[in-house]
Design a protein around this motif. Structure first.
Motif, PDB file in Angstrom:
ATOM      1  N   UNK A   1       0.829  -1.204   0.000  1.00 23.55           N
ATOM      2  CA  UNK A   1       0.000   0.000   0.000  1.00 23.55           C
ATOM      3  C   UNK A   1       0.864   1.255   0.000  1.00 23.55           C
ATOM      4  N   UNK A   2       0.438   2.272  -0.710  1.00 21.45           N
ATOM      5  CA  UNK A   2       1.211   3.521  -0.755  1.00 21.45           C
ATOM      6  C   UNK A   2       1.103   4.278   0.566  1.00 21.45           C
ATOM      7  N   UNK A   3       2.029   5.177   0.777  1.00 18.95           N
ATOM      8  CA  UNK A   3       1.968   6.038   1.956  1.00 18.95           C
ATOM      9  C   UNK A   3       0.672   6.846   1.941  1.00 18.95           C
ATOM     10  N   UNK A   4       0.299   7.301   0.740  1.00 17.83           N
ATOM     11  CA  UNK A   4      -0.951   8.051   0.575  1.00 17.83           C
ATOM     12  C   UNK A   4      -1.687   7.515  -0.637  1.00 17.83           C
ATOM     13  N   UNK A   5      -2.928   7.096  -0.437  1.00 17.84           N
ATOM     14  CA  UNK A   5      -3.760   6.645  -1.551  1.00 17.84           C
ATOM     15  C   UNK A   5      -4.176   7.857  -2.376  1.00 17.84           C
ATOM     16  N   UNK A   6      -3.778   7.878  -3.650  1.00 18.49           N
ATOM     17  CA  UNK A   6      -4.092   9.036  -4.490  1.00 18.49           C
ATOM     18  C   UNK A   6      -5.096   8.709  -5.592  1.00 18.49           C
TER      19      UNK A   6
ATOM     20  N   UNK B   1       3.759  -9.271 -11.192  1.00 22.09           N
ATOM     21  CA  UNK B   1       3.766  -8.349 -10.055  1.00 22.09           C
ATOM     22  C   UNK B   1       4.848  -7.282 -10.225  1.00 22.09           C
ATOM     23  N   UNK B   2       5.981  -7.657 -10.811  1.00 18.66           N
ATOM     24  CA  UNK B   2       7.047  -6.678 -11.043  1.00 18.66           C
ATOM     25  C   UNK B   2       6.669  -5.682 -12.138  1.00 18.66           C
ATOM     26  N   UNK B   3       5.914  -6.134 -13.138  1.00 21.61           N
ATOM     27  CA  UNK B   3       5.472  -5.224 -14.193  1.00 21.61           C
ATOM     28  C   UNK B   3       4.666  -4.067 -13.626  1.00 21.61           C
ATOM     29  N   UNK B   4       3.889  -4.340 -12.573  1.00 23.73           N
ATOM     30  CA  UNK B   4       2.985  -3.335 -12.028  1.00 23.73           C
ATOM     31  C   UNK B   4       3.467  -2.757 -10.694  1.00 23.73           C
ATOM     32  N   UNK B   5       4.674  -3.100 -10.260  1.00 21.85           N
ATOM     33  CA  UNK B   5       5.145  -2.673  -8.938  1.00 21.85           C
ATOM     34  C   UNK B   5       5.189  -1.158  -8.794  1.00 21.85           C
ATOM     35  N   UNK B   6       5.387  -0.450  -9.886  1.00 21.86           N
ATOM     36  CA  UNK B   6       5.509   1.004  -9.819  1.00 21.86           C
ATOM     37  C   UNK B   6       4.233   1.728  -9.454  1.00 21.86           C
ATOM     38  N   UNK B   7       3.097   1.025  -9.420  1.00 24.40           N
ATOM     39  CA  UNK B   7       1.846   1.716  -9.069  1.00 24.40           C
ATOM     40  C   UNK B   7       1.866   2.194  -7.621  1.00 24.40           C
ATOM     41  N   UNK B   8       2.615   1.510  -6.765  1.00 25.36           N
ATOM     42  CA  UNK B   8       2.597   1.847  -5.340  1.00 25.36           C
ATOM     43  C   UNK B   8       3.136   3.250  -5.119  1.00 25.36           C
ATOM     44  N   UNK B   9       4.243   3.596  -5.768  1.00 25.20           N
ATOM     45  CA  UNK B   9       4.797   4.948  -5.597  1.00 25.20           C
ATOM     46  C   UNK B   9       3.924   5.995  -6.282  1.00 25.20           C
ATOM     47  N   UNK B  10       2.986   5.558  -7.089  1.00 34.98           N
ATOM     48  CA  UNK B  10       2.038   6.473  -7.736  1.00 34.98           C
ATOM     49  C   UNK B  10       0.725   6.576  -6.963  1.00 34.98           C
ATOM     50  N   UNK B  11       0.686   6.014  -5.768  1.00 37.86           N
ATOM     51  CA  UNK B  11      -0.464   6.193  -4.899  1.00 37.86           C
ATOM     52  C   UNK B  11      -1.555   5.156  -5.035  1.00 37.86           C
TER      53      UNK B  11
END
Length: 296
Positions: free
Chosen positions: A17-22, A60-70
């Motif tokens: 989960x991201x620090x802030x859900x955007x 899961x690695x393909x989409x891992x960058x979504x977390x830093x995008x909120x």
């Protein structure tokens, strides 16, 4: 004899989960698990290369960058060949087990008939996984210990997102073999969008995904041969503001399917999936949102 240690995978799954859900978008990778317990491997008759054919390697690695995008990412660590969370909880083939299944088990679904129930019987082109029958108690233990906790966590994440944003979109992320079975009459596309033939999400969701992927240069089709499994069908309730869509990615786009090695094309595909994620994040998922504008 049932060995409880077969389910001792820590963690069995994760909600990153991201620090802030955007945004009201949740990404889910239910078949990328690659932790194969030794107790499980002692039961099977296939080598690892064959066993991994049912694995959505590195999705899961393909989409891992979504977390830093909120946006959160759910991912499973146990292999699909051991427990498939994209099935009903008790889609079970009685031919696989010693002992009597519960009366409520679904033993007659098309997926069970094809060997692809909650505890799969086959991988790949109908290659039998197990050397002998499993105890019924072990099947039920896998469901109680792995399947049900995963779905509880996914439901909590969807409910929290829905409360926070007034709506939610679950993107179920999968991969598919590049070579189609003989029964298919056309080559595999690059991507298949599955929305249960328009029932699991608002039309604008599929329209936007198709438009973005085509803009990125991919060949995209809808619902054939994959319209979405249990997760898409079960959680996709657009009338309540919860939308679900499945994306199948052709494995030849990013990996060598014989060696499971990621190719040099992986980073570009990963970047394109983040373009898609950012576009989905802008959808007005709250009930009453202006879908028409989002689709244009």
């Amino acid at each position: 004899m049932t060995d409880p240690a077969i389910c001792d995978i820590d963690p069995a799954f994760e909600a990153l989960e991201p620090v802030e859900m955007r945004a009201a978008v949740i990404f889910n990778s239910p078949h990328s698990g690659r932790v194969y317990p030794p107790q499980f491997l002692r039961q099977v008759r296939l080598d690892m290369a064959l066993l991994r054919r049912s694995e959505d390697t590195a999705v899961d690695s393909l989409f891992a960058g979504v977390v830093e995008r909120g946006m959160p990412l759910m991912r499973v660590h146990f292999p699909r060949s051991m427990v498939d969370v994209n099935r009903e909880p008790y889609e079970l083939d009685p031919r696989m087990f010693d002992g009597r299944l519960p009366t409520f088990a679904n033993t007659r679904s098309m997926r069970v008939a094809g060997g692809l129930g909650t505890i799969p019987r086959v991988v790949g082109e109908a290659q039998e996984i197990y050397a002998r029958r499993l105890p019924v108690d072990e099947a039920l233990m896998r469901i109680e210990t792995l399947y049900k906790p995963y779905h509880r966590a996914l439901r909590r994440l969807i409910s929290a997102t829905h409360r926070a944003f007034g709506g939610a979109l679950l993107v179920d992320c999968h991969s598919m073999p590049s070579m189609a079975p003989v029964r298919e009459d056309r080559p595999r596309a690059d991507m298949v969008i599955g929305d249960r033939y328009g029932t699991s999400c608002a039309p604008a969701v599929g329209d936007l995904i198709e438009a973005v992927l085509r803009e990125c240069g991919y060949n995209v089709v809808r619902n054939k041969p994959y319209a979405g499994g249990f997760i898409t069908e079960h959680y996709g309730q657009p009338q309540t503001g919860v939308h679900a869509v499945q994306i199948e990615i052709n494995r030849a786009l990013y990996m060598d399917e014989r060696s499971y090695r990621l190719t040099d094309h992986f980073p570009q595909l990963q970047a394109d999936m983040m373009v898609l994620a950012e576009a989905l994040a802008r959808l007005p998922l709250e009930r009453g949102g202006d879908w028409r504008i989002a689709a244009e």
